[in-house]
Design an enzyme around this catalytic site. Sequence first.
Site, PDB file in Angstrom:
ATOM      1  N   SER A 109       0.821  -1.210   0.000  1.00 54.79           N
ATOM      2  CA  SER A 109       0.000   0.000   0.000  1.00 54.79           C
ATOM      3  C   SER A 109       0.858   1.264   0.000  1.00 54.79           C
ATOM      4  CB  SER A 109      -0.913   0.020   1.231  1.00 54.79           C
ATOM      5  OG  SER A 109      -1.830  -1.044   1.194  1.00 54.79           O
ATOM      6  N   HIS A 117      -3.031   0.471  -5.039  1.00 55.26           N
ATOM      7  CA  HIS A 117      -2.531  -0.760  -5.656  1.00 55.26           C
ATOM      8  C   HIS A 117      -2.895  -0.708  -7.140  1.00 55.26           C
ATOM      9  CE1 HIS A 117      -1.475  -3.017  -1.937  1.00 55.26           C
ATOM     10  NE2 HIS A 117      -2.335  -2.159  -1.415  1.00 55.26           N
ATOM     11  N   HIS A 157      -5.672  -8.860  -1.788  1.00 47.24           N
ATOM     12  CA  HIS A 157      -5.769  -9.208  -0.379  1.00 47.24           C
ATOM     13  C   HIS A 157      -6.915 -10.188  -0.126  1.00 47.24           C
ATOM     14  CE1 HIS A 157      -3.996  -5.166  -0.639  1.00 47.24           C
ATOM     15  NE2 HIS A 157      -3.331  -5.448   0.466  1.00 47.24           N
ATOM     16  N   TYR A 165      -9.070  -9.862   2.206  1.00 43.88           N
ATOM     17  CA  TYR A 165     -10.306  -9.135   2.525  1.00 43.88           C
ATOM     18  C   TYR A 165     -11.051  -8.638   1.289  1.00 43.88           C
ATOM     19  CZ  TYR A 165      -7.437  -4.859   2.022  1.00 43.88           C
ATOM     20  OH  TYR A 165      -6.615  -3.864   1.550  1.00 43.88           O
ATOM     21  N   GLU A 166     -10.423  -8.686   0.123  1.00 43.20           N
ATOM     22  CA  GLU A 166     -11.115  -8.293  -1.110  1.00 43.20           C
ATOM     23  C   GLU A 166     -12.061  -9.383  -1.610  1.00 43.20           C
ATOM     24  OE1 GLU A 166      -8.533  -5.992  -4.040  1.00 43.20           O
ATOM     25  OE2 GLU A 166      -7.015  -6.790  -2.669  1.00 43.20           O
ATOM     26  N   ALA A 201       2.514  -1.873   4.183  1.00 46.76           N
ATOM     27  CA  ALA A 201       2.240  -0.809   5.145  1.00 46.76           C
ATOM     28  C   ALA A 201       1.679  -1.474   6.397  1.00 46.76           C
ATOM     29  CB  ALA A 201       1.240   0.184   4.569  1.00 46.76           C
ATOM     30  N   MET A 242      -2.306  -6.544   6.950  1.00 48.66           N
ATOM     31  CA  MET A 242      -3.319  -7.409   6.341  1.00 48.66           C
ATOM     32  C   MET A 242      -2.802  -8.147   5.113  1.00 48.66           C
ATOM     33  SD  MET A 242      -6.445  -4.626   6.588  1.00 48.66           S
ATOM     34  CE  MET A 242      -6.693  -3.660   8.080  1.00 48.66           C
ATOM     35  N   SER A 243      -1.500  -8.418   5.072  1.00 42.56           N
ATOM     36  CA  SER A 243      -0.935  -9.041   3.870  1.00 42.56           C
ATOM     37  C   SER A 243       0.349  -9.791   4.217  1.00 42.56           C
ATOM     38  CB  SER A 243      -0.634  -7.962   2.814  1.00 42.56           C
ATOM     39  OG  SER A 243       0.405  -7.097   3.273  1.00 42.56           O
ATOM     40  N   ASN A 278       1.254   4.115  10.578  1.00 43.00           N
ATOM     41  CA  ASN A 278       0.380   4.664  11.620  1.00 43.00           C
ATOM     42  C   ASN A 278       0.648   3.930  12.928  1.00 43.00           C
ATOM     43  OD1 ASN A 278      -1.269   2.583   9.801  1.00 43.00           O
ATOM     44  ND2 ASN A 278      -1.953   2.328  11.922  1.00 43.00           N
ATOM     45  N   HIS A 313      -7.325   4.602   5.914  1.00 46.71           N
ATOM     46  CA  HIS A 313      -6.458   4.168   4.816  1.00 46.71           C
ATOM     47  C   HIS A 313      -5.760   5.373   4.183  1.00 46.71           C
ATOM     48  CE1 HIS A 313      -5.021   1.330   1.835  1.00 46.71           C
ATOM     49  NE2 HIS A 313      -5.363   2.168   0.879  1.00 46.71           N
TER      50      HIS A 313
END
Length: 306
Positions: A54, A86, A108, A110-111, A138, A236-237, A260, A272
């Site tokens: 990201s 992306h 990902h 979550y997609e 990220a 998340m990856s 963050n 995001h």
Amino acid sequence: MQICLVEQMCTVKLKITACQIPLPNQSAVAMEAATVLRQRLGDKTPQLGVVLGSGLGFWADRALANPLRVPYMELPDFPRSTVPGHHGSFVLGELQGHTILCMQGRVHYYEGYSLQQVTLPIRVMAALGIQGLILTNAAGGIAKHLHPGDPMVLCDHINFLGSNPLIGPVKPDETRFPDMSEVYCRRWRAGFHAHLGRTGQAEAAEGVYLATTGPSFETPAEIEAFARLGADAVGMSTVPEAIVARQLGLPVFAFSCITNYAAGRSPGPLSHEEVGETAAGAEDRLSALLEAAIISFTVTNQKLEC
């Protein structure tokens, strides 16, 4: 009693039905996509694969000489990125005498993709002949010494996704139970840190990355639990890709850009947009780290054994 019996029967039926659903042959899909990609890229064989996370897609446009671009949508049955930041393209180019194949954006879990689809690009790059894999992401900083804009080199990970990309059929020439004692190549990391020292660059801390499914950010209570588990950063990856790469025998190097503070450490709500803004502000540092990872992959053009 009757209700409980019905629930048990329904549960058994659901389990049987799930087992009967044929899983897609990701190896065949990977070979078909690799064939098309090879035709588009010509006779160049990439030495390294790089996955740009990201907000990090800028690097392929900024650093690679003589770039060749192939959008994911032009590859058969290839998953497409749907997340801002992306771009969704393979980019082949040259850097420091190395031929690099970049994923300018990943997909990902979550997609809505399966973990097998999420890791399909790694199998494609392996089929094209890469000798090593660099993963970037990220992440939210959990450890108190990590601040937005800082890099963190992964020395290990915690798979908190609740699943594994290797579940399902396995080819005869693939390892059913790959060892994960050293996912992130110790020798590669040592060469990377040595290069930073020789070139006078600031050191990058190492840490443990924990992967969650997303897409919601974590709660403060979850972050506290992850810290107790030993996690220094959360995202998340990356973890599914690293697992598949190790099954395929590829040495892996990975680093996070801490974009963050994690929930409970952050003074405000997480977004995001903050991820993209922080990554953009750290472009020079991230570019230098990526180049250091590539240079330290091998100075003799010999494959690292990790």
